[in-house]
Design a protein around this motif. Sequence first.
Motif, PDB file in Angstrom:
ATOM      1  N   ALA A  97       0.867  -1.183   0.000  1.00 11.29           N
ATOM      2  CA  ALA A  97       0.000   0.000   0.000  1.00 11.29           C
ATOM      3  C   ALA A  97       0.901   1.229   0.000  1.00 11.29           C
ATOM      4  N   PHE A  98       0.632   2.148  -0.924  1.00  9.06           N
ATOM      5  CA  PHE A  98       1.456   3.347  -1.071  1.00  9.06           C
ATOM      6  C   PHE A  98       0.835   4.518  -0.308  1.00  9.06           C
ATOM      7  N   GLY A  99       1.699   5.330   0.293  1.00  4.89           N
ATOM      8  CA  GLY A  99       1.238   6.597   0.842  1.00  4.89           C
ATOM      9  C   GLY A  99       0.971   7.576  -0.286  1.00  4.89           C
ATOM     10  N   PRO A 100       0.501   8.769   0.049  1.00  2.00           N
ATOM     11  CA  PRO A 100       0.230   9.775  -1.002  1.00  2.00           C
ATOM     12  C   PRO A 100       1.502  10.101  -1.772  1.00  2.00           C
ATOM     13  N   ILE A 101       1.429  10.037  -3.101  1.00  3.87           N
ATOM     14  CA  ILE A 101       2.578  10.350  -3.944  1.00  3.87           C
ATOM     15  C   ILE A 101       2.501  11.817  -4.324  1.00  3.87           C
ATOM     16  N   PRO A 102       3.473  12.637  -3.912  1.00  2.00           N
ATOM     17  CA  PRO A 102       3.382  14.097  -4.067  1.00  2.00           C
ATOM     18  C   PRO A 102       3.719  14.592  -5.463  1.00  2.00           C
ATOM     19  N   HIS A 103       3.325  13.860  -6.485  1.00  2.00           N
ATOM     20  CA  HIS A 103       3.587  14.286  -7.856  1.00  2.00           C
ATOM     21  C   HIS A 103       2.393  13.893  -8.713  1.00  2.00           C
ATOM     22  N   ALA A 104       2.336  14.445  -9.904  1.00  2.00           N
ATOM     23  CA  ALA A 104       1.254  14.112 -10.825  1.00  2.00           C
ATOM     24  C   ALA A 104       1.423  12.675 -11.334  1.00  2.00           C
ATOM     25  N   LEU A 105       0.308  12.099 -11.747  1.00  2.56           N
ATOM     26  CA  LEU A 105       0.294  10.777 -12.361  1.00  2.56           C
ATOM     27  C   LEU A 105       1.006   9.728 -11.514  1.00  2.56           C
ATOM     28  N   PRO A 106       0.592   9.506 -10.269  1.00  5.03           N
ATOM     29  CA  PRO A 106       1.303   8.550  -9.409  1.00  5.03           C
ATOM     30  C   PRO A 106       1.274   7.137  -9.958  1.00  5.03           C
ATOM     31  N   GLU A 107       0.157   6.712 -10.545  1.00  5.83           N
ATOM     32  CA  GLU A 107       0.092   5.368 -11.110  1.00  5.83           C
ATOM     33  C   GLU A 107       1.143   5.183 -12.198  1.00  5.83           C
ATOM     34  N   VAL A 160      12.032   5.091  -2.300  1.00  2.00           N
ATOM     35  CA  VAL A 160      12.926   6.251  -2.407  1.00  2.00           C
ATOM     36  C   VAL A 160      12.661   7.003  -3.709  1.00  2.00           C
ATOM     37  N   ALA A 161      12.497   6.256  -4.815  1.00  2.00           N
ATOM     38  CA  ALA A 161      12.292   6.887  -6.121  1.00  2.00           C
ATOM     39  C   ALA A 161      11.008   7.702  -6.156  1.00  2.00           C
ATOM     40  N   LEU A 162       9.945   7.184  -5.511  1.00  2.00           N
ATOM     41  CA  LEU A 162       8.666   7.897  -5.507  1.00  2.00           C
ATOM     42  C   LEU A 162       8.551   8.867  -4.338  1.00  2.00           C
ATOM     43  N   ASP A 163       9.481   8.750  -3.373  1.00  2.00           N
ATOM     44  CA  ASP A 163       9.460   9.595  -2.170  1.00  2.00           C
ATOM     45  C   ASP A 163       8.146   9.423  -1.416  1.00  2.00           C
ATOM     46  N   VAL A 164       7.773   8.154  -1.186  1.00  2.00           N
ATOM     47  CA  VAL A 164       6.542   7.851  -0.453  1.00  2.00           C
ATOM     48  C   VAL A 164       6.790   6.723   0.543  1.00  2.00           C
ATOM     49  N   PRO A 165       6.037   6.703   1.641  1.00  2.00           N
ATOM     50  CA  PRO A 165       6.076   5.538   2.522  1.00  2.00           C
ATOM     51  C   PRO A 165       5.293   4.395   1.886  1.00  2.00           C
ATOM     52  N   ILE A 166       5.706   3.174   2.185  1.00  2.00           N
ATOM     53  CA  ILE A 166       5.044   1.987   1.655  1.00  2.00           C
ATOM     54  C   ILE A 166       4.865   0.983   2.779  1.00  2.00           C
ATOM     55  N   GLY A 167       3.661   0.429   2.871  1.00  2.00           N
ATOM     56  CA  GLY A 167       3.408  -0.666   3.792  1.00  2.00           C
ATOM     57  C   GLY A 167       3.414  -1.963   3.008  1.00  2.00           C
ATOM     58  N   ALA A 168       4.155  -2.977   3.501  1.00  2.00           N
ATOM     59  CA  ALA A 168       4.310  -4.224   2.761  1.00  2.00           C
ATOM     60  C   ALA A 168       3.877  -5.408   3.611  1.00  2.00           C
ATOM     61  N   SER A 169       3.031  -6.248   3.049  1.00  2.00           N
ATOM     62  CA  SER A 169       2.577  -7.451   3.734  1.00  2.00           C
ATOM     63  C   SER A 169       3.679  -8.493   3.754  1.00  2.00           C
ATOM     64  N   PRO A 170       3.511  -9.582   4.519  1.00  2.00           N
ATOM     65  CA  PRO A 170       4.438 -10.704   4.402  1.00  2.00           C
ATOM     66  C   PRO A 170       4.341 -11.334   3.014  1.00  2.00           C
ATOM     67  N   ARG A 171       5.319 -12.129   2.647  1.00  2.00           N
ATOM     68  CA  ARG A 171       5.291 -12.810   1.356  1.00  2.00           C
ATOM     69  C   ARG A 171       4.289 -13.965   1.381  1.00  2.00           C
ATOM     70  N   SER A 172       3.704 -14.209   0.230  1.00  2.00           N
ATOM     71  CA  SER A 172       2.789 -15.334   0.070  1.00  2.00           C
ATOM     72  C   SER A 172       2.746 -15.702  -1.398  1.00  2.00           C
ATOM     73  N   ALA A 173       2.396 -16.945  -1.682  1.00  2.00           N
ATOM     74  CA  ALA A 173       2.193 -17.385  -3.063  1.00  2.00           C
ATOM     75  C   ALA A 173       0.747 -17.806  -3.278  1.00  2.00           C
ATOM     76  N   VAL A 174      -0.122 -17.516  -2.306  1.00  2.00           N
ATOM     77  CA  VAL A 174      -1.524 -17.925  -2.359  1.00  2.00           C
ATOM     78  C   VAL A 174      -2.381 -16.721  -2.709  1.00  2.00           C
ATOM     79  N   VAL A 175      -2.966 -16.722  -3.888  1.00  2.00           N
ATOM     80  CA  VAL A 175      -3.733 -15.571  -4.359  1.00  2.00           C
ATOM     81  C   VAL A 175      -4.949 -15.314  -3.494  1.00  2.00           C
ATOM     82  N   SER A 176      -5.558 -16.351  -2.944  1.00  2.00           N
ATOM     83  CA  SER A 176      -6.762 -16.166  -2.119  1.00  2.00           C
ATOM     84  C   SER A 176      -6.474 -15.389  -0.838  1.00  2.00           C
TER      85      SER A 176
END
Length: 505
Positions: free
Chosen positions: A307-317, A355-371
């Motif tokens: 999950a990305f924090g607010p990206i302080p630039h245009a066109l974040p996607e 760092v490149a986007l200058d945003v905080p990111i929250g990352a889940s644990p790794r998984s290979a199960v789509v469900s």
Amino acid sequence: MPQHMNSTRNARGQLTIAELVSMPHLGLELAAGAAGLERRVQWTHTSELEDPGPWLEGGELLIVNGFGIPEDGPGQTQYVRRLAQHRLAGVAVSVRAPALTHEMLAVADELGFPVMRIPRQVPFIELSYLVANASERSARDRLSRHLRIFETLRLRNTSDSDVAGIYRQLEQIAGYRLALISPAGQALLAEWPWVPDVDWGDALESVDLRVVPDGYVVPLFVDDRVTAYLVGIEHDGSSPEGLAALQHVSTLAALDAIEDQRRREAAHRTGASAFARALEASGPEGEAEQLLHEAGLARDTPFRVVAFGPIPHALPEARARDWLADRQIRHALLRRDQLIGVLQCSDERLVELGVALDVPIGASPRSAVVSEIPRLLRQARWSLSLAGESATAEVVFTEKQLGLARWLNPDARTLERLAEDTLRPVLEHDASQGSELFHSLAVFFRHHGRMRAAASALFVHEHTLRYRLNRVEQLTGKNLKNYRELFELWLAVEAHALVVRADEE
């Protein structure tokens, strides 16, 4: 300097520096840079700027009074280095210029960059006419070559367009080895994979034309963003047609950059649709996994939900998408009220993305199960709430939070019940009275119970904050001085953040 730069007038109809110096009526005296006497003079130009290079094409003889030449040795040294870097044929300096220092002349000799003195009053226009008349045939040849560059557009628009063949033809016309690359330095077109082995420096972060060893880097814009770069490198066995020709080629290369962006947008929509289906947790078993696989994610390979924090630039996607695609990182991004994603990459790469986007990111644990994606997203959003407490953009990995995520079991029903049972009186009071008790309590916890720091963050007096916390105690029946009851309130506040994010999803 490649040998092809030393062709004389006999080959291209242009005068060389040596021929100009040998003409008695001009009175030019070579002060330094004798190794560059065979440089061809394509044109003349006058400029008193301290750095005229960015406004020139290369191959010009710069004629100056010297108002832009610094008086000190280091300044003059940089002046010459800049002119040589932009591939000028040489510089002719009038008697009005500051005294040329030994440091400057030594650097000119080192670079083989001709520096000439004009010891008497020779009209600049006389020198310009002489060069222009000698270069007339060359100018016609160059115009013809530039027109041939645009003729390749007809080849590009045919049904059996040969991308590699078109770029080979453009190389022959322009006289440069050509590369079309992404901002990450990767080949943009599979059909034209060559990438020069040069030191890019910060050239691939610039929106302006940059000079690299033996060549140029031209930015290509799609809308208002630089999405690719055209690189032109001089090489033995050809005669480069100069920066103007390369810029004409860039007009055609921009069409490929636009087409590349269309391909990326189509792939992005496919990935977003597959990610949305995985979040719905409905449909036939394995359908979401198949869709993500078709969108480019490797089957049975661990991934993280982020999950990305607010990206302080245009066109974040687009910025996040291009950064990942340029580095061949498998991903699917989805934008609702927040940018979220499924990524298959190393933790180091994920940190680089933040760092490149200058945003905080929250990352889940790794998984290979789509469900598990819906549950992983709640963990990612909880981790993002922790990242938001930091003053710097950082990536917070759920599993690295000292086991806290295991205590805050990311089961939506459990969390909702915990938050509702404990905080309902506070939330109802805020809703009916327009108060900010819950927010005040959350800020109080965020500042580790430091009353003054929390009050400052809320822009209220400490007495006001203390009154609000007393009301929380009254409404919940919890005593903030009792460690167990304070801890229960803190857990409820953290759980509420997860519940709210799950509802927003």
